[in-house]
Design a protein around this motif. Structure first.
Motif, mmCIF file in Angstrom:
data_model
loop_
_atom_site.group_PDB
_atom_site.id
_atom_site.type_symbol
_atom_site.label_atom_id
_atom_site.label_comp_id
_atom_site.label_asym_id
_atom_site.label_seq_id
_atom_site.Cartn_x
_atom_site.Cartn_y
_atom_site.Cartn_z
ATOM 1 N N ARG A 83 0.828 -1.212 0.000
ATOM 2 C CA ARG A 83 0.000 0.000 0.000
ATOM 3 C C ARG A 83 0.860 1.258 0.000
ATOM 4 N N LYS A 84 1.958 1.252 0.764
ATOM 5 C CA LYS A 84 2.819 2.430 0.812
ATOM 6 C C LYS A 84 3.503 2.684 -0.522
ATOM 7 N N GLU A 85 3.682 1.629 -1.307
ATOM 8 C CA GLU A 85 4.269 1.808 -2.635
ATOM 9 C C GLU A 85 3.243 2.376 -3.608
ATOM 10 N N ILE A 86 1.989 1.957 -3.455
ATOM 11 C CA ILE A 86 0.942 2.418 -4.359
ATOM 12 C C ILE A 86 0.603 3.884 -4.110
ATOM 13 N N ARG A 87 0.695 4.331 -2.865
ATOM 14 C CA ARG A 87 0.300 5.711 -2.548
ATOM 15 C C ARG A 87 1.248 6.739 -3.170
ATOM 16 N N THR A 88 2.358 6.302 -3.732
ATOM 17 C CA THR A 88 3.274 7.226 -4.410
ATOM 18 C C THR A 88 3.000 7.312 -5.900
ATOM 19 N N LEU A 89 2.042 6.519 -6.412
ATOM 20 C CA LEU A 89 1.796 6.458 -7.847
ATOM 21 C C LEU A 89 0.708 7.430 -8.268
ATOM 22 N N SER A 90 0.762 7.825 -9.534
ATOM 23 C CA SER A 90 -0.264 8.664 -10.146
ATOM 24 C C SER A 90 -0.268 8.368 -11.642
ATOM 25 N N ALA A 91 -1.087 9.117 -12.385
ATOM 26 C CA ALA A 91 -1.145 8.911 -13.833
ATOM 27 C C ALA A 91 0.192 9.226 -14.492
ATOM 28 N N ALA A 92 0.937 10.159 -13.908
ATOM 29 C CA ALA A 92 2.247 10.516 -14.473
ATOM 30 C C ALA A 92 3.265 9.395 -14.317
ATOM 31 N N SER A 93 2.988 8.418 -13.465
ATOM 32 C CA SER A 93 3.925 7.314 -13.247
ATOM 33 C C SER A 93 3.861 6.272 -14.353
ATOM 34 N N ILE A 94 2.824 6.327 -15.217
ATOM 35 C CA ILE A 94 2.603 5.282 -16.216
ATOM 36 C C ILE A 94 3.514 5.501 -17.423
ATOM 37 N N ASN A 95 4.163 4.445 -17.833
ATOM 38 C CA ASN A 95 4.876 4.430 -19.103
ATOM 39 C C ASN A 95 3.918 3.857 -20.134
ATOM 40 N N ALA A 96 3.301 4.745 -20.919
ATOM 41 C CA ALA A 96 2.233 4.316 -21.821
ATOM 42 C C ALA A 96 2.742 3.382 -22.904
ATOM 43 N N ASP A 97 3.982 3.567 -23.358
ATOM 44 C CA ASP A 97 4.509 2.717 -24.432
ATOM 45 C C ASP A 97 4.648 1.266 -23.976
ATOM 46 N N TRP A 98 5.161 1.100 -22.759
ATOM 47 C CA TRP A 98 5.384 -0.249 -22.248
ATOM 48 C C TRP A 98 4.273 -0.702 -21.301
ATOM 49 N N ARG A 99 3.383 0.170 -20.951
ATOM 50 C CA ARG A 99 2.286 -0.081 -20.004
ATOM 51 C C ARG A 99 2.845 -0.667 -18.694
ATOM 52 N N THR A 100 3.744 0.115 -18.125
ATOM 53 C CA THR A 100 4.380 -0.261 -16.859
ATOM 54 C C THR A 100 4.470 0.969 -15.956
ATOM 55 N N VAL A 101 4.796 0.719 -14.704
ATOM 56 C CA VAL A 101 5.139 1.789 -13.764
ATOM 57 C C VAL A 101 6.423 1.382 -13.052
#
Length: 365
Positions: free
Chosen positions: A203-221
């Motif tokens: 959960r603590k790792e997820i709370r640092t993520l947002s839409a800007a964290s997505i690599n759209a080309d590879w569909r990864t974070v």
């Protein structure tokens, strides 16, 4: 001077004690947890005798626990200063007035532990308070250099009820999401739990993520703020990417750790599920990682893949996160059922063969 080992009648643990004589008076010093502590005490006695005999230094001024408390209160850079002062005050309340640091024994620490138990504190909280006291006692030699050979008493930690991590079933997870979906204010909580299931992240790792964290080309974070300080890349499913795309700011940034667990307790109560480490059969959000690991491992995915997904430093840690579910247990008993059936068939055939031999034997007679 005599050093011997003995078994403490109260704690049932082996300890060390010293018998020595000062000015014709026999003294016994007990409650040394290790032989090294007893040897250090003996070395200090011999050093003080040598100093007094040859007048090498002025007599040492004994240091009291109150003096340590006062010096610690002036050190604002120490670990949790205010909490440490409160715990030292509590230790002073259970010790005799004017007690010296060299007179502290394990029974004083046990009295402090009992005082903390009376407050109905959780074992983790009690251990934190005891760690503050232990740190203050070990730092005494920094405030008082003459205590360089002093060994503080051993402080045993409190053992709490061990929580056995478990795997949540589809029904239990469905009940949790049913309660969350019924309340529109808990949408962010529900998205966090779904991402924990879809990615295996904490959960603590997820709370640092947002839409800007997505690599759209590879569909990864890429997770940069992890528990073991290792960066790792997580592949996103279409559902996980859609959930994360909704958040322009980091998820759950406004919800503290305690608030999150309080909300989870309310959701569990509404879903008729036991919750908490101290509750029998209770679950905690960390169990979702065990669920993810077990489901993926049961599908035949290699251990190394599971370890990489969960962000484990060692691949052998995967065994800690995988568990046998009810379906696996049923398959296991079915294997044993067919195996035992083969034995029964073998025994039955053997009995039939023996009966036939007996019939032939008696028919020839």
């Amino acid at each position: 001077m005599k050093i011997e080992r003995y078994k403490d009648p109260k704690s049932k643990k082996w300890m060390w004690r010293i018998d020595f004589t000062i000015d014709g008076q026999r003294i016994r010093q007990s409650d040394f947890a290790t032989r090294d502590q007893a040897d250090a005490f003996v070395a200090g006695l011999k050093q003080r005798k040598r100093e007094q005999r040859f007048h090498l230094s002025s007599p040492r001024k004994p240091v009291t626990l109150q003096e340590l408390r006062d010096r610690r209160s002036a050190d604002h850079k120490s670990f949790k200063p205010q909490l440490t002062i409160r715990m030292l005050d509590l230790l002073l309340s259970v010790c005799p007035a004017g007690v010296l640091l060299t007179e502290l024994r394990r029974h004083h620490v046990r009295s402090l532990t009992e005082k903390l138990r009376e407050r109905n504190l959780k074992p983790n909280s009690i251990n934190l308070y005891l760690a503050c006291v232990s740190g203050a006692l070990h730092d005494a030699c920094e405030y008082f250099p003459l205590l360089d050979d002093w060994q503080p008493p051993r402080i045993s930690r409190v053992k709490g009820a061990e929580h056995r991590e478990r795997v949540l079933s589809k029904k239990e997870i469905g009940q949790i999401f049913k309660v969350i979906n019924a309340d529109s204010s808990m949408t962010e909580i529900g998205d966090t739990l779904r991402l924990m299931l879809l990615t295996g992240a904490r959960r603590k790792e997820i709370r640092t993520l947002s839409a800007a964290s997505i690599n759209a080309d590879w569909r990864t974070v890429q997770l940069r703020h992890t528990k073991n300080s290792t960066h790792r890349v997580i592949a996103l499913s279409a559902t996980a990417q859609a959930i994360l795309s909704k958040y322009s700011n980091p998820m759950m940034a406004s919800v503290s750790e305690s608030q999150f667990y309080d909300l989870m307790a309310e959701v569990s109560a509404a879903a008729n599920l036991a919750y908490g480490n101290d509750t029998e059969g209770g679950w905690v959000p960390h169990d979702l990682r065990h669920t993810v690991a077990t489901v993926i491992e049961s599908s035949g995915i290699r251990y190394s893949v599971v370890a990489a997904l969960l962000g484990l430093k060692r691949k052998d840690q995967t065994a800690t996160y995988t568990h046998a579910n009810l379906e696996d247990l049923r398959k296991a008993v079915e294997v044993m059922e067919s195996w035992c059936q083969e034995i029964d068939d073998f025994v039955g055939n053997l009995a039939t063969l023996n009966d036939a031999k007996l019939v032939n034997h008696f028919s020839h007679q």
